[in-house]
Enzyme design. Structure first.
Site, PDB file in Angstrom:
ATOM      1  N   GLY A 285       0.933  -0.626  -0.327  1.00 22.37           N
ATOM      2  CA  GLY A 285      -0.333   0.107   0.027  1.00 22.37           C
ATOM      3  C   GLY A 285       0.889   1.588   0.104  1.00 22.37           C
ATOM      4  N   CYS A 286       1.095   1.239   0.936  1.00 19.39           N
ATOM      5  CA  CYS A 286       1.613   2.662   1.414  1.00 19.39           C
ATOM      6  C   CYS A 286       2.600   2.752   0.744  1.00 19.39           C
ATOM      7  CB  CYS A 286       2.019   3.508   2.450  1.00 19.39           C
ATOM      8  SG  CYS A 286      -0.125   4.308   3.254  1.00 19.39           S
ATOM      9  N   VAL A 287       4.017   1.954   1.008  1.00 11.73           N
ATOM     10  CA  VAL A 287       5.222   1.758   0.602  1.00 11.73           C
ATOM     11  C   VAL A 287       5.181   1.248  -0.477  1.00 11.73           C
ATOM     12  CG1 VAL A 287       6.944   0.543   0.496  1.00 11.73           C
ATOM     13  CG2 VAL A 287       5.691   0.291   2.855  1.00 11.73           C
TER      14      VAL A 287
ATOM     15  N   SER B 152       4.583   5.282  -2.346  1.00 10.63           N
ATOM     16  CA  SER B 152       5.410   6.086  -2.153  1.00 10.63           C
ATOM     17  C   SER B 152       6.457   5.472  -3.313  1.00 10.63           C
ATOM     18  CB  SER B 152       5.300   6.417  -0.621  1.00 10.63           C
ATOM     19  OG  SER B 152       4.396   6.371  -0.223  1.00 10.63           O
TER      20      SER B 152
END
Length: 228
Positions: free
Chosen positions: A167-169, A172
């Site tokens: 998700g966020c990793v 990003s």
């Protein structure tokens, strides 16, 4: 170390990527920054517990795999501090009623995390001089001044830690790659509630967007950097 996607991604798929020329290393720049993404109690729990116990406290917790990552992030963070290299903390800010959107529709539990869940895990918490970056969406770049901070700090490459891998990793990393930053993901320093999603996303990032390697290898690269 054994690659986490071994036995999950088929050898025929790995061979197809290799044949197409994916996965060439980028290397690290002269001034990397460390991103510690969402390492808060809401993603690990306040105690070292397996997933099914951790989610009784916070539905968004990943449990023991998160704490294992914290154990590896801690020495990496110490090395960045020793070298005087930038450390930034993209983190989930407490949700307000007006934050309801598509992500909250998909995962309603995001809107009901107790205040304790938003606290940073002490073992890898920010100190004076670190950059705190509240965010509302998966990517640390979306709707934040992250690029401005990185330019001001003279950063040319990023080391990604935290969660979730899928998700966020990943979000990003993809955005950082689009901004032409060199990206590195230390395998032991990222975590996910799904072993399969964790493995497949590491495989895909290694093929397209980042150097994915052991934290020992990453720390060796950091130690070898020449002083600015």
């Amino acid at each position: 170390m054994a690659l986490p996607w071994g036995g999950i991604v088929g050898q025929d798929e790995i061979d197809a990527y290799d044949a197409a020329g994916f996965g060439r290393p980028q290397g690290m720049g002269k001034r990397p920054a460390l991103l510690i993404i969402d390492v808060q109690y809401r993603t690990v729990g306040t105690r070292r517990e397996p997933f099914w116990e951790a989610i009784k406290e916070f539905k968004t917790a990943c449990g023991e795999v998160g704490w294992q990552a914290v154990d590896h992030i801690r020495p990496l963070l110490g090395l960045f501090r020793e070298k005087g290299l930038p450390v930034l903390y993209p983190y989930v800010a407490p949700k307000e009623s007006f934050d309801v959107g598509r992500l909250a529709e998909k995962v309603p539990a995001l809107m009901t995390v107790a205040a304790k869940g938003y606290e940073f895990v002490p073992e890898v918490a920010p100190v004076e001089g670190d950059v705190l970056l509240p965010k509302k969406h998966p990517s640390a770049f979306f709707g934040t001044p992250l690029v401005s901070y990185l330019i001001d700090l003279g950063v040319d490459s990023l080391v990604f830690t935290g969660c979730t891998t899928s998700g966020c990793v990943r979000g990003s990393v993809v955005d950082a790659f689009a901004y032409n930053f060199r990206c590195t993901v230390p395998i032991e320093c990222v975590y996910d509630r799904s072993r399969t999603s964790h493995a497949v996303n590491l495989f895909d990032m290694a093929a397209k967007y980042a150097d994915v390697k052991s934290v020992a290898e990453v720390m060796a690269q950091i130690r070898a950097l020449q002083p600015a």
